[in-house]
Design a protein around this motif. Structure first.
Motif, mmCIF file in Angstrom:
data_model
loop_
_atom_site.group_PDB
_atom_site.id
_atom_site.type_symbol
_atom_site.label_atom_id
_atom_site.label_comp_id
_atom_site.label_asym_id
_atom_site.label_seq_id
_atom_site.Cartn_x
_atom_site.Cartn_y
_atom_site.Cartn_z
ATOM 1 N N THR A 1 -24.989 8.607 -4.020
ATOM 2 C CA THR A 1 -24.092 8.660 -5.229
ATOM 3 C C THR A 1 -23.961 7.705 -6.076
ATOM 4 O O THR A 1 -23.664 6.448 -5.383
ATOM 5 N N GLY B 1 -27.100 11.521 -6.757
ATOM 6 C CA GLY B 1 -26.048 12.263 -7.828
ATOM 7 C C GLY B 1 -25.261 11.149 -8.687
ATOM 8 O O GLY B 1 -25.270 10.014 -8.135
ATOM 9 N N GLN C 1 -21.509 10.014 -10.337
ATOM 10 C CA GLN C 1 -19.971 10.262 -10.635
ATOM 11 C C GLN C 1 -19.672 9.528 -11.753
ATOM 12 O O GLN C 1 -19.801 8.383 -11.740
#
Length: 144
Positions: free
Chosen positions: A71, A113, A115
């Motif tokens: 992430t 990913g 964030q």
């Protein structure tokens, strides 16, 4: 005695020869895929850190022994509209890098990913951080 070189042995021989010569890749023979992946992760973190409204970026893995799930956490204090635009740009860069890593490693089990955060918090252990975007960025082995 005759030595028969099968395709895997030829590839291993060429890979070891290239490593010995200090060459990482030659005509598709990649000598060290992990170092390639780490270089791509670091490059992506640096590109993400240059986007507008970004304070800092870090790449985090939640499985200390595996770099396949990462992430990219982006620190930003922008307003809603600017954060939405940042998320779109960041996601595009992350997906592009994930595909590149999939193509080079010939493996589709990579999961990157993003964030957008206002605070990094303290729930991440040091050995989960693969790389930071600060000037003294260095690889922190996720397997240590």
């Amino acid at each position: 005695m005759t030595l028969s070189l099968t395709k895997p042995l030829i590839k291993e021989f060429l890979s070891n020869t290239l490593i010995g010569l200090g060459i990482n890749s030659f005509f598709g023979f990649t000598s060290n895929k992990k170092s390639f992946v780490l270089a791509e992760i670091n490059s992506l973190v640096q590109r993400l850190s240059k986007l507008e409204n970004v304070g800092q970026v870090r790449a985090v893995t939640y499985n200390n022994n595996d770099l396949h799930e990462i992430t990219f956490e982006i620190l930003s204090h922008a307003d809603f509209d600017a954060t939405r635009k940042l998320a779109e740009k960041a996601t595009a860069l992350v997906v592009e890098t994930e595909w590149k890593v999939c193509d080079i490693t010939k493996s589709e089990d990579w999961d990157f990913g993003t964030q957008i955060l206002r605070d990094f918090g303290s729930n991440i252990k040091k050995n989960q951080i693969v790389t930071f975007s600060n000037a003294q960025s260095e690889y922190l082995s996720a397997t240590s």
